[in-house]
Design an enzyme around this catalytic site. Sequence first.
Site, short mmCIF file in Angstrom:
data_model
loop_
_atom_site.label_atom_id
_atom_site.label_comp_id
_atom_site.label_asym_id
_atom_site.label_seq_id
_atom_site.Cartn_x
_atom_site.Cartn_y
_atom_site.Cartn_z
CB SER A 12 -45.17 91.59 107.49
OG SER A 12 -43.95 92.03 107.04
CG HIS A 70 -46.69 96.63 104.82
ND1 HIS A 70 -47.40 95.70 104.10
CD2 HIS A 70 -45.55 96.00 105.20
CE1 HIS A 70 -46.72 94.57 104.05
NE2 HIS A 70 -45.59 94.73 104.71
CD GLU A 91 -50.51 96.56 101.92
OE1 GLU A 91 -51.21 95.86 101.18
OE2 GLU A 91 -49.99 96.12 102.96
CG ASN A 106 -47.90 90.67 103.65
OD1 ASN A 106 -47.42 90.45 102.54
ND2 ASN A 106 -47.22 91.28 104.60
C1 LIG Z 1 -45.12 76.88 106.28
C2 LIG Z 1 -44.19 77.98 106.47
C3 LIG Z 1 -43.93 78.78 105.25
C4 LIG Z 1 -43.87 80.21 105.56
C5 LIG Z 1 -44.38 81.03 104.44
C6 LIG Z 1 -44.80 82.35 104.95
C7 LIG Z 1 -44.54 83.38 103.95
C8 LIG Z 1 -44.78 84.71 104.53
C9 LIG Z 1 -44.05 85.71 103.72
C10 LIG Z 1 -44.68 87.05 103.86
C11 LIG Z 1 -43.76 88.08 103.41
C12 LIG Z 1 -44.28 89.39 103.73
C13 LIG Z 1 -43.30 90.46 103.42
C14 LIG Z 1 -44.02 91.72 103.34
O1 LIG Z 1 -44.53 92.19 104.35
C15 LIG Z 1 -44.24 92.40 102.05
C16 LIG Z 1 -43.22 92.21 100.96
O2 LIG Z 1 -42.31 92.96 100.79
S1 LIG Z 1 -43.47 90.89 99.97
C17 LIG Z 1 -42.17 91.01 98.81
C18 LIG Z 1 -42.54 91.90 97.68
N1 LIG Z 1 -41.46 91.89 96.71
C19 LIG Z 1 -41.49 91.17 95.62
O3 LIG Z 1 -42.45 90.48 95.34
C20 LIG Z 1 -40.25 91.24 94.78
C21 LIG Z 1 -40.43 90.51 93.51
N2 LIG Z 1 -39.20 90.63 92.70
C22 LIG Z 1 -38.99 91.67 91.87
O4 LIG Z 1 -39.79 92.56 91.73
C23 LIG Z 1 -37.68 91.63 91.14
O5 LIG Z 1 -37.22 90.34 91.13
C24 LIG Z 1 -36.59 92.58 91.74
C25 LIG Z 1 -36.99 94.05 91.53
C26 LIG Z 1 -36.35 92.32 93.21
C27 LIG Z 1 -35.25 92.35 91.03
O6 LIG Z 1 -35.45 92.40 89.68
P1 LIG Z 1 -34.79 91.34 88.71
O7 LIG Z 1 -35.02 91.77 87.32
O8 LIG Z 1 -35.27 90.02 89.13
O9 LIG Z 1 -33.24 91.39 89.06
P2 LIG Z 1 -32.14 92.46 88.76
O10 LIG Z 1 -31.09 92.18 89.78
O11 LIG Z 1 -31.75 92.42 87.32
O12 LIG Z 1 -32.77 93.87 89.12
C28 LIG Z 1 -33.55 94.61 88.21
C29 LIG Z 1 -33.24 96.07 88.37
O13 LIG Z 1 -33.54 96.46 89.70
C30 LIG Z 1 -32.39 97.02 90.33
N3 LIG Z 1 -32.38 96.67 91.73
C31 LIG Z 1 -32.75 95.50 92.26
N4 LIG Z 1 -32.65 95.54 93.58
C32 LIG Z 1 -32.21 96.78 93.90
C33 LIG Z 1 -31.91 97.43 95.11
N5 LIG Z 1 -32.05 96.82 96.29
N6 LIG Z 1 -31.47 98.70 95.06
C34 LIG Z 1 -31.34 99.34 93.90
N7 LIG Z 1 -31.60 98.78 92.71
C35 LIG Z 1 -32.03 97.52 92.72
C36 LIG Z 1 -31.23 96.41 89.59
O14 LIG Z 1 -30.10 97.25 89.65
C37 LIG Z 1 -31.76 96.29 88.19
O15 LIG Z 1 -31.59 97.51 87.50
P3 LIG Z 1 -31.30 97.51 85.95
O16 LIG Z 1 -31.12 98.93 85.59
O17 LIG Z 1 -32.50 96.90 85.29
O18 LIG Z 1 -30.07 96.69 85.80
N1 LIG Z 2 -38.41 91.27 104.95
C1 LIG Z 2 -39.42 91.75 104.23
O1 LIG Z 2 -39.53 91.42 103.04
C2 LIG Z 2 -40.41 92.66 104.82
C3 LIG Z 2 -40.46 92.89 106.19
N2 LIG Z 2 -41.37 93.75 106.70
C4 LIG Z 2 -41.43 94.02 108.14
O2 LIG Z 2 -40.39 94.96 108.44
C5 LIG Z 2 -39.85 94.70 109.75
C6 LIG Z 2 -38.37 94.45 109.63
O3 LIG Z 2 -38.14 93.38 108.75
P1 LIG Z 2 -36.70 93.14 108.08
O4 LIG Z 2 -36.08 94.44 107.74
O5 LIG Z 2 -36.89 92.11 107.05
O6 LIG Z 2 -35.92 92.51 109.32
P2 LIG Z 2 -34.35 92.41 109.55
O7 LIG Z 2 -34.16 91.27 110.45
O8 LIG Z 2 -33.64 92.44 108.25
O9 LIG Z 2 -33.99 93.78 110.31
C7 LIG Z 2 -34.45 94.10 111.57
C8 LIG Z 2 -33.43 95.01 112.22
O10 LIG Z 2 -33.99 95.55 113.42
C9 LIG Z 2 -32.97 95.60 114.38
N3 LIG Z 2 -33.59 95.66 115.70
C10 LIG Z 2 -34.23 94.67 116.37
N4 LIG Z 2 -34.70 95.15 117.55
C11 LIG Z 2 -34.37 96.47 117.60
C12 LIG Z 2 -34.59 97.52 118.54
N5 LIG Z 2 -35.26 97.30 119.67
N6 LIG Z 2 -34.10 98.74 118.26
C13 LIG Z 2 -33.44 98.99 117.13
N7 LIG Z 2 -33.20 98.03 116.20
C14 LIG Z 2 -33.67 96.80 116.42
C15 LIG Z 2 -32.14 94.36 114.13
O11 LIG Z 2 -30.84 94.47 114.69
C16 LIG Z 2 -32.14 94.29 112.61
O12 LIG Z 2 -31.04 94.98 112.04
C17 LIG Z 2 -40.66 93.51 110.28
O13 LIG Z 2 -41.72 94.00 111.03
C18 LIG Z 2 -41.15 92.82 109.01
O14 LIG Z 2 -42.32 92.07 109.22
C19 LIG Z 2 -42.26 94.46 105.92
C20 LIG Z 2 -42.23 94.31 104.56
C21 LIG Z 2 -41.33 93.35 103.90
#
Ligand SMILES: CCCCCCCCCCCCCC(=O)CC(=O)SCCNC(=O)CCNC(=O)[C@H](O)C(C)(C)COP(=O)(O)OP(=O)(O)OC[C@H]1O[C@@H](n2cnc3c(N)ncnc32)[C@H](O)[C@@H]1OP(=O)(O)O
Ligand SMILES: NC(=O)C1=CN([C@@H]2O[C@H](COP(=O)(O)OP(=O)(O)OC[C@H]3O[C@@H](n4cnc5c(N)ncnc54)[C@H](O)[C@@H]3O)[C@@H](O)[C@H]2O)C=CC1
Length: 320
Positions: A144, A165, A177, A215
């Site tokens: 990430s 990504h 990405e 991000n």
């Molecule tokens: C000071 C310290 C603070 C620290 C802060 C630092 C923060 C740093 C954080 C950085 C994070 C970086 C992570 C990263 O690298 C990148 C990311 O991934 S960011 C996350 C991006 N994702 C989002 O933004 C998700 C947003 N949410 C949504 O889009 C929806 O809410 C979601 C699709 C998850 C769910 O939809 P929703 O309508 O809310 O709920 P439902 O449960 O009704 O689901 C709708 C629909 O989707 C199906 N479904 C949901 N999940 C799954 C699944 N895993 N597998 C299969 N199907 C899934 C579900 O069945 C529903 O289907 P229907 O047919 O509509 O019923």
């Molecule tokens: N959580 C999120 O929403 C997102 C996370 N990422 C990135 O994806 C990566 C994984 O994140 P998550 O799946 O959330 O973490 P997670 O904690 O859910 O899963 C990580 C997994 O890796 C396994 N693991 C750790 N070291 C290992 C090794 N040496 N060999 C094999 N398995 C090992 C752990 O046992 C665990 O099951 C991180 O780099 C994170 O920054 C990227 C996009 C979204």
Amino acid sequence: MAFITRQNIRSLSSSAALRAAIKHVTVIGGGLMGAGIAQVAASTGHSVVLVDTSEDILKKSTKGIEASLKRVAKKKFAEKPEDGEAFVQKVLKNISTSTDAVSVVQGTDLVVEAIVENLKVKQDLFGALDKAAPEHTIFASNTSSLPIADIASSTARLDRFGGLHFFNPVPMMKLVEVIKAPATSQQTFDALLEFSKALGKHPVSCKDTPGFIVNRLLVPYMLEAVRLHERGHGSKEDIDVAMKLGAGYPMGPFELLDYVGLDTSKFIIDGWHEKDPDNPLFAPSPLLNKLVAEGKLGKKTAWVRNLLQTQNVNNSPENT
Ligand SMILES: CCCCCCCCCCCCCC(=O)CC(=O)SCCNC(=O)CCNC(=O)[C@H](O)C(C)(C)COP(=O)(O)OP(=O)(O)OC[C@H]1O[C@@H](n2cnc3c(N)ncnc32)[C@H](O)[C@@H]1OP(=O)(O)O
Ligand SMILES: NC(=O)C1=CN([C@@H]2O[C@H](COP(=O)(O)OP(=O)(O)OC[C@H]3O[C@@H](n4cnc5c(N)ncnc54)[C@H](O)[C@@H]3O)[C@@H](O)[C@H]2O)C=CC1
């Protein structure tokens, strides 16, 4: 890889040939992201090996994949549930599991790493895999926040190393990405773009810059939400509702933090704070540190707790 030799892989130029090149995928890390990536790759006809550190974790990952596939199938095969069940079983057959990454990469075209967000741990993993994987194998990290070039530096295949990504939840989020580090070859980059398309995703091209595109914008927004709350300017609930109803986001920032995982969020912020210690936005958050130290990781805590109970490792109150 059925019909492509080491010699001619470098000369392949058509995107169709590059797409055909990636058939066998090794996904390392069976957590939130790795399980999703394995699911989507297997659903699109790739043969997948999912690797994690223990059989218990892999069992949980596979169960999670099956549950997610059933949700997909319910929608996709609404008219014919029996076809949906056949789809789930077919996809599951495309996935095998292993706890030995070094041995399974010997037969793979692409490694997608989705392990803990820690540079040293990722470097150690890729360093070991580099010695075992065939020459043609492409390495990709789902990091990430870490520079792809830094992760790749532990290998001797800088030209065959890029970033892939994905977004959480992988089965639902359309974006990937694709990151081209300075040493990533054009062929590798094209192969990763084609692979993303073969998964049914929409790839965007990124440079190897901090946070790539999403991000770079999302993390400061989420941090600002936490700071706003810390200043006492809004409750978590109101901030979440405000961003959902006022900005049309599907989840508010706190809901999303919970969804992403507090441990992963802490790794990201700690890493950026180390690189930019004077930026107050990246300063450590005592609340986040406390929650992570208590094992309260967000939505995935229930999953981890479940796992610890299965393993019967540590059921002490600090871990619940
Ligand atoms: C000071 C310290 C603070 C620290 C802060 C630092 C923060 C740093 C954080 C950085 C994070 C970086 C992570 C990263 O690298 C990148 C990311 O991934 S960011 C996350 C991006 N994702 C989002 O933004 C998700 C947003 N949410 C949504 O889009 C929806 O809410 C979601 C699709 C998850 C769910 O939809 P929703 O309508 O809310 O709920 P439902 O449960 O009704 O689901 C709708 C629909 O989707 C199906 N479904 C949901 N999940 C799954 C699944 N895993 N597998 C299969 N199907 C899934 C579900 O069945 C529903 O289907 P229907 O047919 O509509 O019923
Ligand atoms: N959580 C999120 O929403 C997102 C996370 N990422 C990135 O994806 C990566 C994984 O994140 P998550 O799946 O959330 O973490 P997670 O904690 O859910 O899963 C990580 C997994 O890796 C396994 N693991 C750790 N070291 C290992 C090794 N040496 N060999 C094999 N398995 C090992 C752990 O046992 C665990 O099951 C991180 O780099 C994170 O920054 C990227 C996009 C979204």
